[in-house]
Scaffold this active site. Sequence first.
Site, mmCIF file in Angstrom:
data_model
loop_
_atom_site.group_PDB
_atom_site.id
_atom_site.type_symbol
_atom_site.label_atom_id
_atom_site.label_comp_id
_atom_site.label_asym_id
_atom_site.label_seq_id
_atom_site.Cartn_x
_atom_site.Cartn_y
_atom_site.Cartn_z
ATOM 1 N N ASP A 67 4.081 -9.464 1.928
ATOM 2 C CA ASP A 67 4.026 -9.353 0.467
ATOM 3 C C ASP A 67 5.394 -9.182 -0.181
ATOM 4 O O ASP A 67 6.173 -8.310 0.220
ATOM 5 C CB ASP A 67 3.188 -8.145 0.052
ATOM 6 N N PHE A 127 4.713 0.589 2.220
ATOM 7 C CA PHE A 127 3.900 -0.548 1.824
ATOM 8 C C PHE A 127 4.336 -1.051 0.435
ATOM 9 O O PHE A 127 5.320 -0.594 -0.129
ATOM 10 C CB PHE A 127 2.418 -0.174 1.842
ATOM 11 N N SER A 128 3.544 -1.964 -0.119
ATOM 12 C CA SER A 128 3.951 -2.694 -1.324
ATOM 13 C C SER A 128 4.139 -1.785 -2.532
ATOM 14 O O SER A 128 3.568 -0.698 -2.624
ATOM 15 C CB SER A 128 2.915 -3.770 -1.644
ATOM 16 N N GLU A 247 -6.672 -5.045 -4.189
ATOM 17 C CA GLU A 247 -5.272 -4.836 -3.852
ATOM 18 C C GLU A 247 -4.381 -5.478 -4.922
ATOM 19 O O GLU A 247 -4.822 -6.320 -5.701
ATOM 20 C CB GLU A 247 -4.926 -5.451 -2.486
#
Length: 299
Positions: A67, A127-128, A247
Amino acid sequence: STHCISSAASDVYKRQLQVTLLLTVLTTFTRLVAAKAGEIGKPSNKQDDDKLRPQFHLTPGKGWMNDPNGLWYDRKDKIWHAYYQHNKDHNVWNSPISWGHSTSKDLVSWDYYGNALSPKDPGEGYFSGSIVVDRENTSGFFNESTPKEQRAVAMYTHNTNKEVQSLAYTLDGGYSWTEYDRNPVIDMNTAQQRDPKIFWHQDTKKWVMLIARTQKYKVQFFTSKNLKDWEHVSDFEMEGILGWQYEMPGLLRLPVENPSKGDGSSHKWVLTLALHPGSPLGGPLNQYFIGEFDGKRFT
């Protein structure tokens, strides 16, 4: 909605289109192994002896990517910064997950800078998330030695035995980062809250954050004056295709072409949302919703 987005878009809209292009470029190739080790500060997608490497897409110097995360344009140095989920030592998803970093002058040729943000524990992951430019120093992280156009602040999901939201800031234009010493700034004591997306809401003079409460099928809205202290103000929930989980939410303010043919609005807000997995065709998908946003609630 019957409204169309204006082709004579504002500069802001053009930037949004460029970022959308960048996101598409980044997500085209999410798994690869480089033929070379990846030199820091050197081009990573112009290696003539690497015949399997895409020449017009961002690739890291080595390892796995996924991502796109903080995407921002440094107006001072006129350079694009792209960060992304990265593990330079593996060719598939594997802990620790870091934020890789690459830069470009033209969105085609990319220089690779390795990991920008990495967890101290190899079993954890960053994470993102997203990056904003805090020009007016609402966070208090900066002084006059950092140019306004380089006052970048990142928010990311720190994955341990639960998912919390943390901040980092840069004093050198995006090449090195300092983690906020009072992290996390949001801790809801859950393993399913991630992917914070932040933007400045001009009408209310506040930062707005969207974050996915994934298997509750919610997009949660928070607001803040300083990027450090956040108030939960509303939820957008159980809309569209649900799949396994929500998400990667996002929210854009876009101009309307020929507003007199609709309800007279000069702009609309568009909420974007991914689900993974659970698409009717299998795998992930992205969906969007057109509506209004007052700084707290999307309807």
